[in-house]
Write an enzyme that holds these catalytic residues in place. Structure first.
Site, mmCIF file in Angstrom:
data_model
loop_
_atom_site.group_PDB
_atom_site.id
_atom_site.type_symbol
_atom_site.label_atom_id
_atom_site.label_comp_id
_atom_site.label_asym_id
_atom_site.label_seq_id
_atom_site.Cartn_x
_atom_site.Cartn_y
_atom_site.Cartn_z
ATOM 1 N N ASP A 133 0.858 -1.187 0.000
ATOM 2 C CA ASP A 133 0.000 0.000 0.000
ATOM 3 C C ASP A 133 0.889 1.230 0.000
ATOM 4 O O ASP A 133 1.970 1.223 0.612
ATOM 5 C CB ASP A 133 -0.922 0.012 1.222
ATOM 6 C CG ASP A 133 -2.112 0.947 1.031
ATOM 7 O OD1 ASP A 133 -3.207 0.452 0.731
ATOM 8 O OD2 ASP A 133 -1.939 2.176 1.161
ATOM 9 N N ASP A 153 -7.300 -2.511 -6.046
ATOM 10 C CA ASP A 153 -8.566 -1.968 -5.547
ATOM 11 C C ASP A 153 -8.288 -0.518 -5.180
ATOM 12 O O ASP A 153 -7.875 -0.217 -4.069
ATOM 13 C CB ASP A 153 -9.049 -2.779 -4.345
ATOM 14 C CG ASP A 153 -10.404 -2.310 -3.829
ATOM 15 O OD1 ASP A 153 -11.015 -1.432 -4.467
ATOM 16 O OD2 ASP A 153 -10.854 -2.812 -2.781
ATOM 17 N N CYS A 195 -15.063 0.336 -5.378
ATOM 18 C CA CYS A 195 -16.375 0.191 -4.747
ATOM 19 C C CYS A 195 -17.254 1.358 -5.194
ATOM 20 O O CYS A 195 -17.928 1.996 -4.396
ATOM 21 C CB CYS A 195 -16.255 0.108 -3.229
ATOM 22 S SG CYS A 195 -15.348 1.459 -2.462
#
Length: 380
Positions: free
Chosen positions: A245, A281, A334
């Site tokens: 990340d 993502d 999302c």
């Protein structure tokens, strides 16, 4: 706390949110200043606040003002409550209604920012109205069974022992919907011992759609807390799972979660080598999760959405560099908005010709849990 006192507390919290404070921060601030409030009171106030945020436009119209008081009047009116019995001014209840309060109409209002509605409609087509309507309600709670430690049947039985009712999804057995007593989950041995993880149905379906084979090297490029890393890990033997990340602090809990789940995960700030599958993502508007984080839809602006799409484009290209020949790149958000989903993929495929599309999915609350997008591409 009396029902009237809970309404007064919700009004206070909502006014703080409308002034610019994030919802979770405003609730925490109120909770710390209200030591007299029990766990049931805190849960009730939270429910009142989040319902008002999900339905902000319509409740403001019904209540006559875009204020905490107006939102609560509109929400209670919509729910059919006796306003005079709650707004008494006695004790800690809010002041009585004045002439004109609670006399508005919310006919045909959509609980979305006005500037976003054209983009919402273009992205969802004939489903736009239905998805917006579902977004006005509370989201279901889903669990993912950790098959490294348990089966769906043993998890359901274990939860039942704690009076938590859960049922499997029809097409994905490891996905369980919690039907009763969800607030007991955090204390259940089934959850504390890593037999299940909280994860919405849509990302579970996305992870199940990935082409996983034994022995693959897999990079979760935007790992965050590691939910997708832990969802992929049990799917095949001999996987090398690497989590990365841009902000390593987001992965702080991942080693502990991985040990609890019985999964082998390497956490790195600088992934190296080629991978058979890279999952990205990316940060997004979260428009598919607005039932869970309703205040975020009112904080989104055209400028912030533009900043997000620029960031998504950059991350997608950086993630692609780690995909080996014949490997796959999975782009996820999302979000249900085209500018973050299909438009990004179309631009990427034009710019990076050695990738070709394989599959594309868009889940919405009409057919799954949260709104979620997956585009799978292959490097030639």
């Amino acid at each position: 706390m009396t029902p009237g006192a809970r309404i007064s507390a919700a009004i206070e919290v909502l006014d703080a949110i409308l002034a610019g404070r994030p919802a979770e921060q405003a609730l925490l601030r109120w909770s710390r200043a209200s030591r007299y409030a029990g766990s049931g009171d805190r849960a009730a106030v939270r429910d009142l606040v989040f319902t008002a945020l999900r339905r902000r436009n319509s409740h403001a119209a019904l209540g006559g003002a875009l204020t905490g008081r107006g939102l609560m009047i509109g929400g209670l009116r919509e729910a059919g409550h006796d306003l005079a019995a709650l707004f008494t001014g006695q004790g800690h209840a809010p002041a009585p209604l004045v002439p004109g309060e609670g006399s508005g109409s919310a006919a045909d209002l959509c609980d979305l920012p006005d500037w976003l509605r054209p983009l919402w409609d273009r992205s969802l087509g004939d489903r736009a109205g239905a998805v917006a309507a579902v977004m006005r309600d509370r989201a279901p709670v889903w669990l993912r069974v950790n098959t490294l430690k348990a089966t769906s049947q043993t998890v359901i039985a274990g939860l039942a022992a704690d009076a938590i009712a859960a049922a499997p999804h029809g097409c994905l057995e490891t996905a369980l919907e919690v039907l009763e007593n969800e607030r007991r989950l955090s204390r259940s041995p089934v959850y504390c011992n890593g037999l299940v993880e909280l994860q919405d149905l849509s990302p579970q379906l996305a992870c199940a759609a990935l082409p996983i084979r034994p022995g693959m090297r897999i990079l979760d490029y935007c790992a965050g807390g590691g939910g997708k890393t832990l969802a992929i890990a049990p799917r095949a033997s001999g996987l090398t799972m690497v989590a990365h990340d841009a902000d390593p602090a987001r992965m702080a809990d991942l080693p502990v979660r991985a040990r609890r789940a019985g999964a082998q995960v390497q956490v790195t700030a600088a992934p190296s080598g080629a991978f058979d599958l890279v999952v990205a993502d990316v940060p997004c508007s979260g428009s598919g999760t607005w039932r869970r984080t309703p205040d975020s839809k009112w904080r989104l602006t055209p400028t912030s959405l533009g900043d997000l799409t620029a960031l998504q484009s950059a991350i997608l290209r950086r993630a692609a560099r780690h995909v080996g020949r014949g490997g796959h790149l999975a782009y996820m958000t999302c979000s249900v908005l085209d500018v973050e989903n299909d438009d990004q993929i179309a631009e990427f495929l034009d710019d990076v010709p050695d990738f070709s599309p394989v599959s594309r999915y868009l889940w919405t609350p009409l057919d799954a849990g949260d709104g979620f997008f997956l585009a799978l591409m292959e490097r030639r």
